[in-house]
Design a protein around this motif. Structure first.
Motif, PDB file in Angstrom:
ATOM      1  N   ARG A  68      -9.261  -7.294   7.889  1.00  0.00           N
ATOM      2  CA  ARG A  68      -7.850  -7.649   7.827  1.00  0.00           C
ATOM      3  C   ARG A  68      -7.293  -7.534   6.404  1.00  0.00           C
ATOM      4  O   ARG A  68      -6.291  -8.124   6.086  1.00  0.00           O
ATOM      5  CB  ARG A  68      -7.623  -9.068   8.340  1.00  0.00           C
ATOM      6  CG  ARG A  68      -7.747  -9.206   9.846  1.00  0.00           C
ATOM      7  CD  ARG A  68      -6.603  -8.456  10.513  1.00  0.00           C
ATOM      8  NE  ARG A  68      -6.529  -8.658  11.924  1.00  0.00           N
ATOM      9  CZ  ARG A  68      -7.098  -7.867  12.831  1.00  0.00           C
ATOM     10  NH1 ARG A  68      -7.858  -6.865  12.445  1.00  0.00           N
ATOM     11  NH2 ARG A  68      -6.931  -8.087  14.106  1.00  0.00           N
ATOM     12  N   THR A 111      -5.504  -5.538   3.184  1.00  0.00           N
ATOM     13  CA  THR A 111      -4.455  -4.529   3.084  1.00  0.00           C
ATOM     14  C   THR A 111      -5.013  -3.312   2.369  1.00  0.00           C
ATOM     15  O   THR A 111      -5.798  -3.435   1.439  1.00  0.00           O
ATOM     16  CB  THR A 111      -3.222  -5.074   2.344  1.00  0.00           C
ATOM     17  OG1 THR A 111      -3.613  -5.546   1.069  1.00  0.00           O
ATOM     18  CG2 THR A 111      -2.571  -6.195   3.132  1.00  0.00           C
ATOM     19  N   GLU A 139       0.675  -4.434  11.894  1.00  0.00           N
ATOM     20  CA  GLU A 139       1.136  -4.938  10.601  1.00  0.00           C
ATOM     21  C   GLU A 139       0.012  -5.012   9.566  1.00  0.00           C
ATOM     22  O   GLU A 139       0.238  -4.807   8.379  1.00  0.00           O
ATOM     23  CB  GLU A 139       1.745  -6.324  10.822  1.00  0.00           C
ATOM     24  CG  GLU A 139       2.124  -7.089   9.599  1.00  0.00           C
ATOM     25  CD  GLU A 139       2.572  -8.490   9.944  1.00  0.00           C
ATOM     26  OE1 GLU A 139       3.638  -8.874   9.453  1.00  0.00           O
ATOM     27  OE2 GLU A 139       1.849  -9.192  10.690  1.00  0.00           O
ATOM     28  N   THR A 193      -1.177  -0.198   5.843  1.00  0.00           N
ATOM     29  CA  THR A 193      -0.998  -0.966   4.608  1.00  0.00           C
ATOM     30  C   THR A 193      -1.490  -0.228   3.367  1.00  0.00           C
ATOM     31  O   THR A 193      -1.389  -0.758   2.264  1.00  0.00           O
ATOM     32  CB  THR A 193      -1.714  -2.327   4.696  1.00  0.00           C
ATOM     33  OG1 THR A 193      -3.112  -2.102   4.901  1.00  0.00           O
ATOM     34  CG2 THR A 193      -1.147  -3.174   5.828  1.00  0.00           C
ATOM     35  N   ASN A 203       2.870   3.090   4.048  1.00  0.00           N
ATOM     36  CA  ASN A 203       3.944   2.226   4.514  1.00  0.00           C
ATOM     37  C   ASN A 203       5.292   2.715   3.997  1.00  0.00           C
ATOM     38  O   ASN A 203       6.262   2.793   4.752  1.00  0.00           O
ATOM     39  CB  ASN A 203       3.666   0.783   4.049  1.00  0.00           C
ATOM     40  CG  ASN A 203       4.650  -0.208   4.610  1.00  0.00           C
ATOM     41  OD1 ASN A 203       5.845  -0.107   4.357  1.00  0.00           O
ATOM     42  ND2 ASN A 203       4.151  -1.169   5.343  1.00  0.00           N
ATOM     43  N   VAL A 236       6.067  -2.037  14.582  1.00  0.00           N
ATOM     44  CA  VAL A 236       5.011  -2.644  13.784  1.00  0.00           C
ATOM     45  C   VAL A 236       4.662  -3.972  14.448  1.00  0.00           C
ATOM     46  O   VAL A 236       5.471  -4.901  14.458  1.00  0.00           O
ATOM     47  CB  VAL A 236       5.456  -2.843  12.312  1.00  0.00           C
ATOM     48  CG1 VAL A 236       4.333  -3.467  11.507  1.00  0.00           C
ATOM     49  CG2 VAL A 236       5.900  -1.516  11.700  1.00  0.00           C
ATOM     50  N   GLN A 237       3.465  -4.040  14.991  1.00  0.00           N
ATOM     51  CA  GLN A 237       3.040  -5.221  15.736  1.00  0.00           C
ATOM     52  C   GLN A 237       2.537  -6.303  14.785  1.00  0.00           C
ATOM     53  O   GLN A 237       1.579  -6.086  14.039  1.00  0.00           O
ATOM     54  CB  GLN A 237       1.935  -4.846  16.715  1.00  0.00           C
ATOM     55  CG  GLN A 237       2.372  -3.839  17.760  1.00  0.00           C
ATOM     56  CD  GLN A 237       1.193  -3.347  18.558  1.00  0.00           C
ATOM     57  OE1 GLN A 237       0.347  -2.652  18.023  1.00  0.00           O
ATOM     58  NE2 GLN A 237       1.133  -3.724  19.825  1.00  0.00           N
ATOM     59  N   ALA A 238       3.169  -7.462  14.837  1.00  0.00           N
ATOM     60  CA  ALA A 238       2.819  -8.577  13.959  1.00  0.00           C
ATOM     61  C   ALA A 238       1.377  -9.031  14.187  1.00  0.00           C
ATOM     62  O   ALA A 238       0.939  -9.206  15.330  1.00  0.00           O
ATOM     63  CB  ALA A 238       3.770  -9.738  14.186  1.00  0.00           C
ATOM     64  N   GLY A 239       0.623  -9.181  13.089  1.00  0.00           N
ATOM     65  CA  GLY A 239      -0.728  -9.705  13.142  1.00  0.00           C
ATOM     66  C   GLY A 239      -1.770  -8.779  13.741  1.00  0.00           C
ATOM     67  O   GLY A 239      -2.906  -9.180  13.938  1.00  0.00           O
ATOM     68  N   ASN A 245      -5.085  -1.408  17.535  1.00  0.00           N
ATOM     69  CA  ASN A 245      -3.995  -2.046  18.271  1.00  0.00           C
ATOM     70  C   ASN A 245      -4.065  -1.809  19.772  1.00  0.00           C
ATOM     71  O   ASN A 245      -3.609  -2.634  20.544  1.00  0.00           O
ATOM     72  CB  ASN A 245      -2.634  -1.676  17.707  1.00  0.00           C
ATOM     73  CG  ASN A 245      -2.348  -0.193  17.698  1.00  0.00           C
ATOM     74  OD1 ASN A 245      -3.234   0.637  17.839  1.00  0.00           O
ATOM     75  ND2 ASN A 245      -1.087   0.145  17.511  1.00  0.00           N
TER      76      ASN A 245
END
Length: 164
Positions: free
Chosen positions: A28, A30, A106, A112, A117, A137-140, A145
């Motif tokens: 997770r 960036t 996201e 990222t 981006n 852009v899907q949060a979290g 995905n």
């Protein structure tokens, strides 16, 4: 990353495919993952629990397949980046001319990555993909995905294709 064939594979063999996959699937951070001095299986954020979309049984299954076939194939993709660019040079500047809905997470390690981006959200992507209808852009959500938010992805795809 320039890596001699066999070196990464030997490192992975020492720690096992399951640990490598656990690290990759729970990453997770960036930007692109950075392989630390500790090696492929080291997660700088510490041991991460598996997300709800990935069970220990799933991880064991995937790891068994990689333990059988190895990681050389996937690693060779990255070892071959220069040749990939050379082989696709004829399409430099080509535009994607079909309707497109782009969906990313996201916290996707690619999304990222510096400059990616900005390219997607700053207008450069739209120049390359003139029929870009939407960027979602899907949060979290991270790099996987389609597994992390399977129902949401399915709904986005369904909504997009029913317009045609």
């Amino acid at each position: 990353m320039k890596q001699e064939p066999g070196k990464a594979e030997a490192e992975i063999a020492k720690i096992g495919g399951a640990q490598v996959l656990r690290t990759v699937l729970t990453y997770r951070g960036t930007g692109p993952p950075v392989i630390s001095k500790e090696g492929f299986g080291h997660n700088p954020n510490g041991p991460q629990p598996l997300p709800s979309w990935l069970s220990e049984e799933d991880l064991a299954y995937y790891a068994s397949k990689f333990d059988k076939s190895g990681f050389t194939g996937p690693l060779n993709y990255y070892r071959n980046m220069n040749q990939n660019w050379e082989l696709t040079a004829a399409w430099t500047g080509a535009k994607v001319k079909v309707p497109v809905k782009f969906i990313t997470g996201e916290v996707d390690m690619v999304y990222t990555t510096p400059m990616i981006n900005e390219h997607i959200n700053g207008g450069g992507f739209k120049k390359d993909v003139p029929n870009l209808e939407e960027v979602v852009v899907q949060a979290g959500v991270g790099h996987f995905n389609n597994q992390e938010a399977a129902e949401e992805i399915s709904n986005h795809i369904y909504d997009f294709i029913t317009k045609f």
